[in-house]
Design a protein around this motif. Structure first.
Motif, PDB file in Angstrom:
ATOM      1  N   TYR A   1       0.833  -1.210   0.000  1.00 55.07           N
ATOM      2  CA  TYR A   1       0.000   0.000   0.000  1.00 55.07           C
ATOM      3  C   TYR A   1       0.866   1.259   0.000  1.00 55.07           C
ATOM      4  N   LEU A   2       1.827   1.308   0.896  1.00 54.11           N
ATOM      5  CA  LEU A   2       2.708   2.480   0.975  1.00 54.11           C
ATOM      6  C   LEU A   2       3.595   2.599  -0.259  1.00 54.11           C
ATOM      7  N   ALA A   3       4.061   1.456  -0.782  1.00 53.84           N
ATOM      8  CA  ALA A   3       4.884   1.482  -1.996  1.00 53.84           C
ATOM      9  C   ALA A   3       4.080   1.990  -3.190  1.00 53.84           C
ATOM     10  N   ILE A   4       2.811   1.590  -3.289  1.00 54.28           N
ATOM     11  CA  ILE A   4       1.949   2.044  -4.389  1.00 54.28           C
ATOM     12  C   ILE A   4       1.696   3.548  -4.276  1.00 54.28           C
ATOM     13  N   LEU A   5       1.425   4.033  -3.062  1.00 53.78           N
ATOM     14  CA  LEU A   5       1.219   5.481  -2.901  1.00 53.78           C
ATOM     15  C   LEU A   5       2.478   6.257  -3.299  1.00 53.78           C
ATOM     16  N   LYS A   6       3.647   5.761  -2.948  1.00 50.42           N
ATOM     17  CA  LYS A   6       4.901   6.418  -3.318  1.00 50.42           C
ATOM     18  C   LYS A   6       5.080   6.393  -4.842  1.00 50.42           C
ATOM     19  N   LYS A   7       4.753   5.245  -5.455  1.00 54.98           N
ATOM     20  CA  LYS A   7       4.859   5.137  -6.909  1.00 54.98           C
ATOM     21  C   LYS A   7       3.891   6.114  -7.589  1.00 54.98           C
ATOM     22  N   ALA A   8       2.682   6.234  -7.038  1.00 51.37           N
ATOM     23  CA  ALA A   8       1.707   7.183  -7.593  1.00 51.37           C
ATOM     24  C   ALA A   8       2.235   8.612  -7.487  1.00 51.37           C
ATOM     25  N   GLU A   9       2.877   8.937  -6.378  1.00 50.91           N
ATOM     26  CA  GLU A   9       3.482  10.265  -6.225  1.00 50.91           C
ATOM     27  C   GLU A   9       4.534  10.492  -7.310  1.00 50.91           C
ATOM     28  N   ASP A  10       5.361   9.498  -7.560  1.00 52.04           N
ATOM     29  CA  ASP A  10       6.390   9.623  -8.599  1.00 52.04           C
ATOM     30  C   ASP A  10       5.771   9.820  -9.979  1.00 52.04           C
ATOM     31  N   ILE A  11       4.654   9.138 -10.244  1.00 50.87           N
ATOM     32  CA  ILE A  11       3.976   9.303 -11.536  1.00 50.87           C
ATOM     33  C   ILE A  11       3.448  10.723 -11.679  1.00 50.87           C
ATOM     34  N   VAL A  12       2.873  11.267 -10.610  1.00 54.25           N
ATOM     35  CA  VAL A  12       2.360  12.640 -10.657  1.00 54.25           C
ATOM     36  C   VAL A  12       3.508  13.624 -10.898  1.00 54.25           C
TER      37      VAL A  12
END
Length: 181
Positions: free
Chosen positions: A39-50
């Motif tokens: 969950y935390l890794a996905i949120l971090k990845k989403a931040e990187d995509i943004v």
């Protein structure tokens, strides 16, 4: 009581005042997260995509386990970037709470993910979407931004609508990050 659009819009106004480019994540408070590390890794990845696509909204999608009419669905478009074990997709369409026949069709197709309402975006990007798709709410939010003392009086004027119906079904620049946490 004014819906998720009002809550997210007001949050964006607050973030915008300190940093218009602030990256915001919205998540539901009543979800059980089985795999917190993912969950935390996905949120971090989403931040990187943004950070790489600042004019896009990033939606995290979950593989459906059964046809459900109480959830929104994300129809995946083309894969744009491999990202570790995860793929990033354009979004072909976003449908909020379909009828049962449609939910069954979505479930069988393997082209749709559930929308758990995990959205990651820049504050300024979301406010621009309010300006375009919910202009009355946008004006109220700007009145609050420019004069915070008017919060109570102005907020009462907002018409209740969910972010899903008000923005997500209308937005064009969205990306999806599939997850399974």
């Amino acid at each position: 009581k004014k819906g998720t659009a009002a809550a997210i819009g007001l949050s964006c106004v607050s973030f915008y005042k300190n940093n218009p480019h602030e990256i915001v994540a919205t998540v539901n408070s009543d979800h059980f997260i089985k795999n917190k590390k993912e969950y935390l890794a996905i949120l971090k990845k989403a931040e990187d995509i943004v950070k790489r696509h600042p004019d896009h909204l990033v939606l995290i999608g979950l593989k459906p386990k059964y046809p459900e009419t109480g959830y929104g669905y994300i129809k995946l478009g083309k894969k744009i970037v491999p990202s570790g074990l995860n793929k990033i997709f354009t979004i072909s369409s976003f449908t909020e709470k379909p009828d049962l026949a449609t939910a069954k069709k979505y479930f069988k197709s393997n082209k749709y993910l559930w929308n758990p309402a995990y959205f990651v975006f820049r504050a300024d990007t979301m406010l621009e979407l309010f300006k375009k798709h919910l202009p009355d709410q946008y004006k109220i939010l700007m009145n609050i931004k420019n004069n915070p003392a008017k919060l109570k009086a102005e907020f009462k004027k907002i018409v209740k609508i969910s972010i899903d119906y008000g923005i997500m079904e209308r937005a064009k620049k969205m990306l999806c990050l599939p997850a399974s946490f």
